[in-house]
Design an enzyme around this catalytic site. Structure first.
Site, PDB file in Angstrom:
ATOM      1  CG  ASP A 102     -12.081 -22.901  39.739  1.00 42.39           C
ATOM      2  OD1 ASP A 102     -13.160 -23.433  40.057  1.00 42.39           O
ATOM      3  OD2 ASP A 102     -11.421 -23.239  38.735  1.00 42.39           O
ATOM      4  CG  ASP A 116     -17.310 -32.784  52.294  1.00 38.77           C
ATOM      5  OD1 ASP A 116     -18.037 -33.608  52.879  1.00 38.77           O
ATOM      6  OD2 ASP A 116     -16.068 -32.800  52.362  1.00 38.77           O
ATOM      7  CB  THR A 148     -16.448 -29.016  29.514  1.00 40.41           C
ATOM      8  OG1 THR A 148     -15.312 -28.529  30.207  1.00 40.41           O
ATOM      9  CG2 THR A 148     -17.506 -27.948  29.429  1.00 40.41           C
ATOM     10  NE  ARG A 197      -3.935 -24.106  28.406  1.00 36.44           N
ATOM     11  CZ  ARG A 197      -4.432 -25.293  28.101  1.00 36.44           C
ATOM     12  NH1 ARG A 197      -3.610 -26.282  27.773  1.00 36.44           N
ATOM     13  NH2 ARG A 197      -5.739 -25.488  28.141  1.00 36.44           N
ATOM     14  CE  LYS A 214     -14.032 -26.749  38.636  1.00 35.14           C
ATOM     15  NZ  LYS A 214     -12.737 -26.054  38.528  1.00 35.14           N
ATOM     16  CE  LYS A 252      -9.861 -21.102  36.443  1.00 34.89           C
ATOM     17  NZ  LYS A 252      -9.515 -22.372  37.086  1.00 34.89           N
TER      18      LYS A 252
HETATM   19  O1  C5P Z   1      -5.631 -22.224  29.473  1.00 40.98           O
HETATM   20  P1  C5P Z   1      -7.134 -22.275  29.349  1.00 40.98           P
HETATM   21  O2  C5P Z   1      -7.731 -21.007  28.792  1.00 40.98           O
HETATM   22  O3  C5P Z   1      -7.602 -23.499  28.602  1.00 40.98           O
HETATM   23  O4  C5P Z   1      -7.642 -22.394  30.855  1.00 40.98           O
HETATM   24  C1  C5P Z   1      -8.988 -22.543  31.177  1.00 40.98           C
HETATM   25  C2  C5P Z   1      -9.171 -22.624  32.654  1.00 40.98           C
HETATM   26  O5  C5P Z   1     -10.542 -22.917  32.911  1.00 40.98           O
HETATM   27  C3  C5P Z   1      -8.371 -23.717  33.344  1.00 40.98           C
HETATM   28  O6  C5P Z   1      -8.091 -23.274  34.677  1.00 40.98           O
HETATM   29  C4  C5P Z   1      -9.316 -24.882  33.352  1.00 40.98           C
HETATM   30  O7  C5P Z   1      -9.076 -25.783  34.403  1.00 40.98           O
HETATM   31  C5  C5P Z   1     -10.649 -24.162  33.570  1.00 40.98           C
HETATM   32  N1  C5P Z   1     -11.822 -24.912  33.130  1.00 40.98           N
HETATM   33  C6  C5P Z   1     -11.995 -25.355  31.818  1.00 40.98           C
HETATM   34  N2  C5P Z   1     -13.126 -26.032  31.468  1.00 40.98           N
HETATM   35  C7  C5P Z   1     -14.059 -26.277  32.395  1.00 40.98           C
HETATM   36  C8  C5P Z   1     -13.915 -25.848  33.705  1.00 40.98           C
HETATM   37  C9  C5P Z   1     -12.759 -25.155  34.035  1.00 40.98           C
HETATM   38  O8  C5P Z   1     -11.143 -25.112  30.966  1.00 40.98           O
HETATM   39  N3  C5P Z   1     -15.162 -26.888  32.023  1.00 40.98           N
END
Ligand code: C5P
Length: 235
Positions: free
Chosen positions: A59, A64, A123, A215, A61, A32
């Site tokens: 991604d 517009d 979220t 992560r 998003k 992503k």
């Molecule tokens: O490191 P981690 O697993 O928390 O990363 C989750 C990814 O998904 C990040 O790029 C974060 O911005 C994205 N994301 C999220 N929750 C959302 C939408 C996107 O964690 N509701």
């Protein structure tokens, strides 16, 4: 394999993102690229992923006026991304005009159509967002389902949602309607700043198609080990 694992490349420059992709090698296929990396590194990161035969979730998003989202989505086709997304709150007109134009372009040019995915409710937002904006929905689940329905009738292929919302979305909109799910934490990983996390196994049981994981893989001491361990959890 279902669900597919998508690694979130949350970096502010090209090199560490490319490094983790090289390090993971053939362990994982999907990546992503979000706003931070795209704005920092530019299209070079997409070209790099393509050269390495990786699949891409772009991604960015989009949100517009219809004409602008349609045009930027058509412009994004040149990258050959496999998933492109936009905000469902941009409305049926914006999503439909874009979905129609992308489908028409891909048929005409005999190119694979990317999956068009709508972001429902971020979220980071909760019931107070509904209240502050006088949105008359009993719960965030109701609002998410409403946006998912709008996305489906606009010709979108699926939505970004939390794993917990997936069973309801699949029940109401059918199993073919794709769900892309962040907030996944394997049993061995820390939850970081994620509040409501779901394990890969549970996300699979809930019917998720794509799990976005950052992560727990990218910050792991051994990312290949982490990726393989997550795959094991899915069996
Ligand atoms: O490191 P981690 O697993 O928390 O990363 C989750 C990814 O998904 C990040 O790029 C974060 O911005 C994205 N994301 C999220 N929750 C959302 C939408 C996107 O964690 N509701």
């Amino acid at each position: 394999m279902k669900p597919e694992i998508i690694v979130a490349l949350d970096y502010d420059e090209f090199e560490p993102a490319a490094e983790i992709v090289k390090n993971l090698g053939s362990s994982l296929e999907w990546y992503k690229v979000g706003l931070e990396l795209f704005v920092s590194a530019g299209p070079r990161i997409i070209e790099f992923l393509k050269e390495n035969d990786k699949k891409i979730f772009l991604d960015l998003k989009f949100h517009d006026i219809s004409n602008t989202v349609k045009k930027v989505s058509l412009a994004a086709l040149k990258y050959g991304a496999n998933i492109v997304n936009m905000h469902a709150s941009g409305g049926v007109g914006m999503m439909k005009e874009t979905a129609d134009a992308v489908s028409e372009y891909c048929v005409k040019n005999n190119t694979a159509k990317p999956m068009l995915i709508a972001v429902t409710l971020l979220t980071s937002l909760d019931e107070s967002y509904l209240k502050d904006n006088k949105l008359n929905f009993a719960s965030t689940d109701d609002y998410v389902l409403h946006l998912a329905k709008e996305a489906k009738r606009s010709g979108m292929d699926g939505v970004v949602s939390s794993a917990k919302e997936t069973p309801l979305i699949k029940k109401e909109l059918g199993s073919e309607f794709i769900t892309v799910t962040p907030g996944i934490r394997p049993s061995f990983a820390s939850t970081d700043d994620q509040k409501r996390v779901v394990t890969p196994k549970d996300a699979k049981a809930m019917g998720t198609d794509f799990m976005v994981i950052g992560r727990p893989i990218t910050k792991a001491e051994d990312p290949v080990w982490a990726a393989e361990k997550i795959k094991e959890e899915l069996i």
